[in-house]
Enzyme design. Structure first.
Site, short mmCIF file in Angstrom:
data_model
loop_
_atom_site.label_atom_id
_atom_site.label_comp_id
_atom_site.label_asym_id
_atom_site.label_seq_id
_atom_site.Cartn_x
_atom_site.Cartn_y
_atom_site.Cartn_z
N GLY A 1 -62.62 -7.13 6.82
CA GLY A 1 -63.45 -7.96 5.94
C GLY A 1 -64.93 -7.70 6.13
O GLY A 1 -65.74 -8.63 6.13
N ALA A 2 -65.28 -6.40 6.28
CA ALA A 2 -66.69 -6.07 6.57
C ALA A 2 -67.49 -5.76 5.31
O ALA A 2 -68.60 -5.25 5.41
CB ALA A 2 -66.75 -4.90 7.55
N THR B 1 -68.57 -8.02 3.20
CA THR B 1 -69.48 -9.13 2.87
C THR B 1 -69.61 -10.08 4.06
O THR B 1 -68.91 -9.92 5.07
CB THR B 1 -68.97 -9.88 1.62
OG1 THR B 1 -69.96 -10.83 1.22
CG2 THR B 1 -67.66 -10.61 1.88
N GLY B 2 -70.51 -11.03 3.93
CA GLY B 2 -70.63 -12.13 4.91
C GLY B 2 -70.86 -11.68 6.34
O GLY B 2 -71.60 -10.73 6.62
N ILE B 3 -70.18 -12.39 7.24
CA ILE B 3 -70.36 -12.16 8.68
C ILE B 3 -69.91 -10.75 9.06
O ILE B 3 -70.55 -10.07 9.87
CB ILE B 3 -69.55 -13.22 9.46
CG1 ILE B 3 -70.08 -14.63 9.15
CG2 ILE B 3 -69.56 -12.94 10.95
CD1 ILE B 3 -69.17 -15.76 9.58
N GLY B 4 -68.82 -10.30 8.45
CA GLY B 4 -68.27 -8.97 8.78
C GLY B 4 -69.25 -7.86 8.43
O GLY B 4 -69.44 -6.91 9.20
N SER C 1 -62.72 -20.34 14.51
CA SER C 1 -63.64 -21.34 13.96
C SER C 1 -63.57 -22.63 14.75
O SER C 1 -62.54 -22.93 15.38
CB SER C 1 -63.26 -21.62 12.50
OG SER C 1 -63.99 -22.74 12.03
N TYR D 1 -56.19 -24.05 6.70
CA TYR D 1 -57.23 -23.20 7.32
C TYR D 1 -57.34 -23.54 8.81
O TYR D 1 -57.36 -22.63 9.65
CB TYR D 1 -58.56 -23.44 6.61
CG TYR D 1 -59.72 -22.66 7.20
CD1 TYR D 1 -59.80 -21.28 7.06
CD2 TYR D 1 -60.73 -23.31 7.93
CE1 TYR D 1 -60.87 -20.57 7.62
CE2 TYR D 1 -61.79 -22.60 8.48
CZ TYR D 1 -61.86 -21.23 8.32
OH TYR D 1 -62.91 -20.52 8.87
N1 LIG Z 1 -68.69 -19.03 6.94
C1 LIG Z 1 -68.46 -19.96 7.86
O1 LIG Z 1 -69.11 -21.03 7.87
C2 LIG Z 1 -67.41 -19.74 8.90
C3 LIG Z 1 -67.23 -20.73 9.88
C4 LIG Z 1 -66.26 -20.53 10.85
C5 LIG Z 1 -65.49 -19.38 10.85
N2 LIG Z 1 -65.68 -18.43 9.89
C6 LIG Z 1 -64.82 -17.22 9.92
O2 LIG Z 1 -65.62 -16.06 9.80
C7 LIG Z 1 -64.85 -15.01 9.22
C8 LIG Z 1 -65.66 -14.31 8.16
O3 LIG Z 1 -65.91 -15.23 7.11
P1 LIG Z 1 -67.21 -15.19 6.17
O4 LIG Z 1 -67.88 -16.49 6.34
O5 LIG Z 1 -67.95 -13.96 6.36
O6 LIG Z 1 -66.47 -15.24 4.75
P2 LIG Z 1 -66.55 -14.26 3.48
O7 LIG Z 1 -67.97 -13.96 3.15
O8 LIG Z 1 -65.68 -14.88 2.45
O9 LIG Z 1 -65.87 -12.93 4.02
C9 LIG Z 1 -64.47 -12.89 4.25
C10 LIG Z 1 -64.02 -11.44 4.26
O10 LIG Z 1 -62.60 -11.43 4.43
C11 LIG Z 1 -62.06 -10.59 3.44
N3 LIG Z 1 -60.68 -10.89 3.11
C12 LIG Z 1 -60.18 -12.00 2.54
N4 LIG Z 1 -58.87 -11.86 2.31
C13 LIG Z 1 -58.54 -10.61 2.72
C14 LIG Z 1 -57.34 -9.85 2.73
N5 LIG Z 1 -56.20 -10.33 2.21
N6 LIG Z 1 -57.36 -8.61 3.23
C15 LIG Z 1 -58.51 -8.08 3.71
N7 LIG Z 1 -59.68 -8.73 3.73
C16 LIG Z 1 -59.68 -9.99 3.23
C17 LIG Z 1 -62.97 -10.75 2.23
O11 LIG Z 1 -62.78 -9.70 1.31
P3 LIG Z 1 -63.19 -9.90 -0.27
O12 LIG Z 1 -64.67 -9.89 -0.32
O13 LIG Z 1 -62.55 -8.73 -0.94
O14 LIG Z 1 -62.60 -11.21 -0.67
C18 LIG Z 1 -64.31 -10.72 2.95
O15 LIG Z 1 -64.66 -9.40 3.23
C19 LIG Z 1 -63.57 -15.66 8.71
O16 LIG Z 1 -62.51 -15.37 9.62
C20 LIG Z 1 -63.87 -17.14 8.73
O17 LIG Z 1 -62.72 -17.93 8.93
C21 LIG Z 1 -66.63 -18.58 8.92
#
Ligand SMILES: NC(=O)c1ccc[n+]([C@@H]2O[C@H](COP(=O)([O-])OP(=O)(O)OC[C@H]3O[C@@H](n4cnc5c(N)ncnc54)[C@H](OP(=O)(O)O)[C@@H]3O)[C@@H](O)[C@H]2O)c1
Length: 326
Positions: free
Chosen positions: A56-57, A59-62, A185, A210
């Site tokens: 998941g790199a 977008t976002g954190i990745g 999380s 979740y």
């Molecule tokens: N944001 C927060 O406040 C927060 C808080 C606590 C924990 N987290 C954790 O941090 C991590 C990263 O989240 P984020 O905030 O960066 O969210 P994000 O911006 O939605 O990024 C999520 C990433 O996961 C990918 N993904 C989703 N479903 C997938 C699948 N079936 N196969 C492969 N990749 C998939 C997405 O791909 P697409 O772009 O193609 O959908 C995206 O690259 C997650 O594990 C989340 O639970 C986040």
């Protein structure tokens, strides 16, 4: 006091507040932002010659984690389900860091066939793997199932990464010292492993689903670390903070709230700091089975410290995936 004087005083107070409150807020803003930003990874470790996979790199954190590790010289595999999105992110990172070794590979964690193909391809092409960051995640999905019939949160967030780690573990061991970083999380506090209804067929709540999957991340890390003792492969999990990313995309209300209060959320770069810390910090060389937040150890819920549940989840996950992992 004369009525006219009283009115004047009153208006004076209103005006004074109207002028001073925004000024006060403006003055406090940098301090609030610094507090919200949380911990920062101070390590200057270089990663030349090291191979990293980040799920998941795109977008976002990745994406921010990939950018940081690319800047440190690593060969970074951007593992994502949408190649076009992955390429857009990778080419931006290549241009910005000058590191041309940022490579996009297809990985859909909602399909075990795709996970197996990704691993097969990776093992055929890459001789080493030093850091695996299981970052991808979904949140608040309407009830749905993966290609293999697993509830979406459990399937993507836990089972998909469980299988991926299983398939890549020998390469990590051969490349040791190596690290596995599982992005969990704070929401794991609200999770329970509902063995009687793992796929939410009897009752389903997208928020709780979740939380359950994030608890599974913590328990998986704990049991994995126990099993990896003596291998020089460590496994740690983390909470990135509340981050302004696309994670809330499935909820209109949360998307709106995230926009409204974005000032009080971490930026994706700030959110990536603990992932980077767990991946590179020298002081974590032999630290394993721990849970971090803001680049320091954090409190794990009692359910996240339950070794019996961790063991049971391990064997149930193996059963569901049809693998034998002793
Ligand atoms: N944001 C927060 O406040 C927060 C808080 C606590 C924990 N987290 C954790 O941090 C991590 C990263 O989240 P984020 O905030 O960066 O969210 P994000 O911006 O939605 O990024 C999520 C990433 O996961 C990918 N993904 C989703 N479903 C997938 C699948 N079936 N196969 C492969 N990749 C998939 C997405 O791909 P697409 O772009 O193609 O959908 C995206 O690259 C997650 O594990 C989340 O639970 C986040």
């Amino acid at each position: 006091m004369e009525p006219a004087a009283a009115t004047l005083t009153c208006w004076g107070a209103v005006l004074g507040t109207a002028v001073s409150l925004p000024l006060l807020l403006l003055a406090a803003a940098p301090y609030v932002r610094r507090y919200v930003a949380g911990g920062q990874c101070k390590s200057t470790a270089k990663l030349d010659g090291k191979v990293v996979i980040i799920t998941g790199a795109n977008t976002g954190i990745g994406k921010e984690t990939a950018r940081d590790l690319a800047r440190r010289g690593a060969r970074v595999i951007v593992a994502c389900r949408d190649i076009a999105k992955g390429e857009a992110a990778a080419s931006a990172i290549r241009a910005e860091t000058g590191n041309q070794q940022v490579i996009v590979k297809k990985l859909d964690l909602a399909d075990t066939k795709s996970i197996r193909e990704f691993a097969e391809n990776f093992l055929a092409e890459e001789k080493e793997l030093h850091i695996l960051i299981n970052n991808a995640g979904v949140m608040l999905c309407p009830y749905s199932k993966t290609a293999d019939g697993f509830e979406m949160h459990l399937g993507v967030n836990h089972l998909g990464h469980f299988l991926l780690t299983f398939l890549l573990l020998e390469r990590l061991k051969q490349s040791a010292p190596a690290r596995i970083v599982n992005v969990s999380s704070l929401a794991h506090h609200g999770g329970r492993i509902r063995f009687h209804d793992l796929h939410g067929e009897k009752s389903y709540n997208c928020g709780l689903a979740y939380c359950h999957s994030k608890l599974a991340n913590v328990l998986f890390t704990r049991e994995l670390a126990r099993r990896l003792q003596g291998t020089k492969v460590t496994a740690n999990s983390l909470h990135p903070g509340s981050v302004y990313s696309e994670l809330v995309r499935h909820s209109f209300v949360m998307t709106w709230l995230w926009k409204m209060f974005s000032f009080f959320l971490k930026t994706p770069w700030e959110g990536a700091q603990t992932s980077v810390y767990c991946a590179v910090a020298e002081e974590l060389d032999s630290v394993t089975g721990q849970y971090f937040s803001d680049c320091q150890p954090a409190y794990v819920s009692p359910w996240g410290r339950d070794d019996e549940t961790a063991k049971k989840l391990w064997s149930v996950s193996c059963e569901l995936l049809g693998i034998q992992w002793d």
